[in-house]
Design an enzyme around this catalytic site. Sequence first.
Site, short mmCIF file in Angstrom:
data_model
loop_
_atom_site.label_atom_id
_atom_site.label_comp_id
_atom_site.label_asym_id
_atom_site.label_seq_id
_atom_site.Cartn_x
_atom_site.Cartn_y
_atom_site.Cartn_z
N HIS A 9 0.87 -1.19 0.00
CA HIS A 9 0.00 0.00 0.00
C HIS A 9 0.89 1.23 0.00
O HIS A 9 1.29 1.73 1.06
CB HIS A 9 -0.92 -0.04 1.22
CG HIS A 9 -1.95 1.06 1.23
ND1 HIS A 9 -3.14 0.96 1.92
CD2 HIS A 9 -1.97 2.29 0.65
CE1 HIS A 9 -3.85 2.07 1.76
NE2 HIS A 9 -3.15 2.90 1.00
N HIS A 11 1.42 4.81 -2.44
CA HIS A 11 1.10 5.67 -3.59
C HIS A 11 2.39 6.34 -4.03
O HIS A 11 2.98 7.10 -3.25
CB HIS A 11 0.07 6.72 -3.19
CG HIS A 11 -1.20 6.13 -2.64
ND1 HIS A 11 -2.32 5.92 -3.42
CD2 HIS A 11 -1.51 5.68 -1.40
CE1 HIS A 11 -3.28 5.40 -2.67
NE2 HIS A 11 -2.81 5.24 -1.43
N GLU A 194 -11.36 3.28 5.44
CA GLU A 194 -10.35 4.21 5.98
C GLU A 194 -11.13 5.29 6.74
O GLU A 194 -11.06 5.39 7.95
CB GLU A 194 -9.51 4.81 4.85
CG GLU A 194 -8.44 5.80 5.33
CD GLU A 194 -7.69 6.48 4.18
OE1 GLU A 194 -8.21 6.50 3.04
OE2 GLU A 194 -6.58 7.02 4.44
N ASP A 272 1.69 4.01 2.80
CA ASP A 272 0.67 4.86 2.18
C ASP A 272 1.30 6.02 1.39
O ASP A 272 1.50 5.91 0.19
CB ASP A 272 -0.32 5.38 3.24
CG ASP A 272 -1.70 5.68 2.68
OD1 ASP A 272 -1.93 5.46 1.49
OD2 ASP A 272 -2.57 6.13 3.46
N ASP A 273 1.58 7.13 2.06
CA ASP A 273 2.18 8.31 1.42
C ASP A 273 3.33 8.78 2.31
O ASP A 273 3.22 9.79 3.03
CB ASP A 273 1.13 9.42 1.28
CG ASP A 273 -0.05 8.97 0.44
OD1 ASP A 273 0.09 8.90 -0.79
OD2 ASP A 273 -1.10 8.63 1.03
#
Length: 333
Positions: A9, A11, A194, A272-273
Site C-alpha cells: 500500500h 502511492h 479508511e 501509504d504516502d
Amino acid sequence: MSLPKAELHLHIEGTLEPELAFELAARNGVALPYADTDELREAYRFEDLQSFLNLYYELMAVLRTESDFEELADAYLARAAAQGVRHAEIFFDPQAHISRGVEMGTVVEGLGRALDRGEAVHGVSTRLIMCFLRDESAESAMETLEAAKPYLGAGRIVGVGLDSAEVGHPPRKFREVYEAAAAMGLRRVAHAGEEGPPAYIVEALDVLGVERIDHGLRCMEDPELVARLVRDRVPLTLCPLSNVRLRAVDVLAEHPLVAMLDAGLVCTVNSDDPAYFGGYAGDNFDAVREALGLSRERLRELARNSFVAAFLDDDEERRARYLAEVEAYEFGG
Ligand code: ADE
Ligand code: ZN
C-alpha cells in the site's frame, strides 16, 4: 527496521519529498506557493483525508516528464530498500496526471524505467497497480482503463485499485469498471474502511470482487465482517502512521493493529504516502513496535503476511525465497 517485507500500500505520488518537489518545480517552470522546503513541510498538518488530498494533488503539478516519474520511483526504491522492502506493489493515480495533460504513457514508461532496474539496483521486485479516483465518474475510470491497455502485464500494470475521497463514493459506483478489469486478467484491490463505513468494505468484496482491502481499519466496527475477513483470509493493508496523520486514530498507542491481529485478521503494515506521513515501511514497523510493544514474533507475522498477500502467484519461487528470509531474519537489540 530492516526485517524483509513487501510493501502493498504505497502511492508513488505520496513519495514526493519536498526537496524533489522543488527540484522538479524549478526544472519544469512550475511555481509552488511555498517559499522553501521548510515552509512546505510546515503545510503537512492534516485534519482528515481531504485536507491531505488537497496538498497531494497540488504538488503533483511538478511531475511532467518520463524522467520526473523515473526519478520519483528511483528515490522511493532506494529508501524502501534501505528499510528492508524486498517487493513493492506500487499504486499510481493516472487520472490525476491525465487531467493535467500528462499522458498515461509518460507516467507508466517513466515509472517503468526505474522499476525495470529495481531488482538489479535496489534488490526490490515490483508490480504496478493503477488506481481510479473514486470522486471522479465511473465513465472516467472506464476511459482510464482503456488508456492503460498498452501497458498491462508483467513488468507493468498488474492490477487496479480505488482511492481518493472515500465518504460518499461507495464501491458499487465502479462495478462495471472492475468487471472489465477482471475480464482483462487484472488483480483487484480497493481502499475501503479508511474513513468510510464497514459497509464499503463489504461492497468492495461483494460488488468489486477485490482480493485485498486497503486500510480496512473500520472493519472492527462489524464483528460479522471481521469473521468473514478472517475466514476468507482477506489481507488488509494497514498504514499506521497515515492513520495518525489523517486522524483515523488519535494516537498510535490506540491503533487497533493488535486487536486486529488477535482477531485473526491477515494484517500487513505499509506506508501509504510516506513523504507526507512521517515515514517509509520500516519506519511504520518501528513506530508500531514502539507504540504497541509488538513482540518479534508479531513483527515477523506482519512481514510473513505481506509476502503471503503479495501478487506473486506468477513467481511462487520468489515468494518462498522471501518468506525464508523472514524466518531467517535476526532482530538486533
Ligand atoms: N490517495 C493517496 N493516499 C490515499 C489514502 N490514504 N486514501 C485515499 N486516497 C489516497
Ligand atoms: Zn492509500
